[in-house]
Design a protein around this motif. Sequence first.
Motif, PDB file in Angstrom:
ATOM      1  N   PHE A  42       0.852  -1.186   0.000  1.00  9.60           N
ATOM      2  CA  PHE A  42       0.000   0.000   0.000  1.00  9.60           C
ATOM      3  C   PHE A  42       0.888   1.236   0.000  1.00  9.60           C
ATOM      4  O   PHE A  42       1.960   1.241   0.612  1.00  9.60           O
ATOM      5  N   LEU A  43       0.405   2.278  -0.670  1.00 11.80           N
ATOM      6  CA  LEU A  43       1.060   3.581  -0.614  1.00 11.80           C
ATOM      7  C   LEU A  43       0.411   4.353   0.522  1.00 11.80           C
ATOM      8  O   LEU A  43      -0.777   4.681   0.467  1.00 11.80           O
ATOM      9  N   TYR A  44       1.175   4.606   1.571  1.00 13.37           N
ATOM     10  CA  TYR A  44       0.690   5.357   2.726  1.00 13.37           C
ATOM     11  C   TYR A  44       1.021   6.823   2.525  1.00 13.37           C
ATOM     12  O   TYR A  44       2.170   7.171   2.230  1.00 13.37           O
ATOM     13  N   LEU A  45       0.021   7.681   2.685  1.00 11.77           N
ATOM     14  CA  LEU A  45       0.201   9.121   2.610  1.00 11.77           C
ATOM     15  C   LEU A  45      -0.212   9.698   3.955  1.00 11.77           C
ATOM     16  O   LEU A  45      -1.376   9.587   4.350  1.00 11.77           O
ATOM     17  N   ALA A  46       0.746  10.281   4.664  1.00 12.34           N
ATOM     18  CA  ALA A  46       0.441  10.913   5.949  1.00 12.34           C
ATOM     19  C   ALA A  46       0.199  12.393   5.686  1.00 12.34           C
ATOM     20  O   ALA A  46       1.080  13.096   5.196  1.00 12.34           O
ATOM     21  N   ARG A  68      -8.345  13.526 -11.099  1.00 10.36           N
ATOM     22  CA  ARG A  68      -7.573  14.316 -12.063  1.00 10.36           C
ATOM     23  C   ARG A  68      -6.321  13.582 -12.524  1.00 10.36           C
ATOM     24  O   ARG A  68      -5.703  13.974 -13.486  1.00 10.36           O
ATOM     25  N   PHE A  69      -5.935  12.550 -11.814  1.00 14.18           N
ATOM     26  CA  PHE A  69      -4.642  11.923 -12.062  1.00 14.18           C
ATOM     27  C   PHE A  69      -4.757  10.496 -12.587  1.00 14.18           C
ATOM     28  O   PHE A  69      -3.997   9.620 -12.220  1.00 14.18           O
ATOM     29  N   ASP A  70      -5.705  10.300 -13.456  1.00 15.83           N
ATOM     30  CA  ASP A  70      -5.900   8.960 -14.018  1.00 15.83           C
ATOM     31  C   ASP A  70      -4.642   8.438 -14.704  1.00 15.83           C
ATOM     32  O   ASP A  70      -4.450   7.242 -14.823  1.00 15.83           O
ATOM     33  N   ASN A  71      -3.794   9.350 -15.135  1.00 14.47           N
ATOM     34  CA  ASN A  71      -2.616   8.955 -15.911  1.00 14.47           C
ATOM     35  C   ASN A  71      -1.436   8.486 -15.070  1.00 14.47           C
ATOM     36  O   ASN A  71      -0.432   8.081 -15.632  1.00 14.47           O
ATOM     37  N   VAL A  72      -1.494   8.540 -13.755  1.00 16.96           N
ATOM     38  CA  VAL A  72      -0.309   8.187 -12.963  1.00 16.96           C
ATOM     39  C   VAL A  72      -0.121   6.688 -12.799  1.00 16.96           C
ATOM     40  O   VAL A  72       0.969   6.233 -12.499  1.00 16.96           O
ATOM     41  N   GLY A  73      -1.157   5.899 -12.976  1.00 18.48           N
ATOM     42  CA  GLY A  73      -1.002   4.449 -12.916  1.00 18.48           C
ATOM     43  C   GLY A  73      -1.138   3.841 -11.532  1.00 18.48           C
ATOM     44  O   GLY A  73      -0.603   2.770 -11.278  1.00 18.48           O
ATOM     45  N   LEU A  74      -1.850   4.506 -10.631  1.00 18.69           N
ATOM     46  CA  LEU A  74      -2.092   3.950  -9.295  1.00 18.69           C
ATOM     47  C   LEU A  74      -3.541   3.514  -9.169  1.00 18.69           C
ATOM     48  O   LEU A  74      -4.435   4.175  -9.682  1.00 18.69           O
ATOM     49  N   ASP A  75      -3.757   2.445  -8.456  1.00 17.38           N
ATOM     50  CA  ASP A  75      -5.096   2.013  -8.106  1.00 17.38           C
ATOM     51  C   ASP A  75      -5.477   2.739  -6.821  1.00 17.38           C
ATOM     52  O   ASP A  75      -4.748   2.661  -5.827  1.00 17.38           O
ATOM     53  N   PRO A  76      -6.590   3.482  -6.796  1.00 18.71           N
ATOM     54  CA  PRO A  76      -6.966   4.215  -5.582  1.00 18.71           C
ATOM     55  C   PRO A  76      -7.108   3.318  -4.353  1.00 18.71           C
ATOM     56  O   PRO A  76      -6.957   3.773  -3.234  1.00 18.71           O
ATOM     57  N   PHE A  77      -7.367   2.019  -4.586  1.00 22.45           N
ATOM     58  CA  PHE A  77      -7.529   1.112  -3.452  1.00 22.45           C
ATOM     59  C   PHE A  77      -6.199   0.688  -2.834  1.00 22.45           C
ATOM     60  O   PHE A  77      -6.182   0.027  -1.810  1.00 22.45           O
ATOM     61  N   GLU A  78      -5.083   1.064  -3.465  1.00 20.86           N
ATOM     62  CA  GLU A  78      -3.791   0.754  -2.858  1.00 20.86           C
ATOM     63  C   GLU A  78      -3.202   1.959  -2.132  1.00 20.86           C
ATOM     64  O   GLU A  78      -2.070   1.934  -1.700  1.00 20.86           O
ATOM     65  N   VAL A  79      -4.011   3.015  -1.966  1.00 20.14           N
ATOM     66  CA  VAL A  79      -3.573   4.212  -1.250  1.00 20.14           C
ATOM     67  C   VAL A  79      -4.267   4.254   0.101  1.00 20.14           C
ATOM     68  O   VAL A  79      -5.490   4.115   0.186  1.00 20.14           O
ATOM     69  N   ARG A  80      -3.469   4.429   1.153  1.00 14.02           N
ATOM     70  CA  ARG A  80      -4.011   4.571   2.514  1.00 14.02           C
ATOM     71  C   ARG A  80      -3.618   5.947   3.034  1.00 14.02           C
ATOM     72  O   ARG A  80      -2.433   6.269   3.128  1.00 14.02           O
ATOM     73  N   LEU A  81      -4.605   6.736   3.368  1.00 13.87           N
ATOM     74  CA  LEU A  81      -4.393   8.079   3.892  1.00 13.87           C
ATOM     75  C   LEU A  81      -4.434   8.006   5.409  1.00 13.87           C
ATOM     76  O   LEU A  81      -5.410   7.515   5.981  1.00 13.87           O
ATOM     77  N   VAL A  82      -3.365   8.484   6.064  1.00  9.16           N
ATOM     78  CA  VAL A  82      -3.263   8.398   7.520  1.00  9.16           C
ATOM     79  C   VAL A  82      -2.835   9.744   8.092  1.00  9.16           C
ATOM     80  O   VAL A  82      -2.346  10.620   7.378  1.00  9.16           O
TER      81      VAL A  82
END
Length: 138
Positions: A42-46, A68-82
């Motif tokens: 997961f990509l964690y964003l604090a 807005r960032f469909d082109n970056v290649g990330l799945d929103p479900f692999e991002v965890r905001l903390v």
Amino acid sequence: MDQDALVTERVEAGKRFLAQLSAVGFPIAVAFWARPSDEQWFLYLASPVVDEKGGHEAYRDLTLHERRFDNVGLDPFEVRLVSPSDTMAVAAAKLIEPKPWQPKPSPFMTRFDGSRLGGIDVEGVLVYPALASTVPGA
């Protein structure tokens, strides 16, 4: 090769996503990929937005930017905001703090090979370079 390995494409996608978040002023205190034991990467964003607005509103704000960032290649479900006070986020931030022998933050990613980050069992961690400039007042 492990099918769930963190590959260069995902690391680069995270880097592009962070740059775009910075460009629109979404504050990030520390960002890192982590693989908690028995889970996926997961990509964690604090972000202080979690503390200011609460988790639900912070995710809503982030989701508005993600569209807005469909082109970056990330799945929103692999991002965890903390919160920046999350134990994993605090530990990740300490990994990239300047040291007496290296007074400036490293411009490179930091790999953590330990088995616990902030009290959480992990199978891998990769921390992006210091992003303090994306946090207002930092």
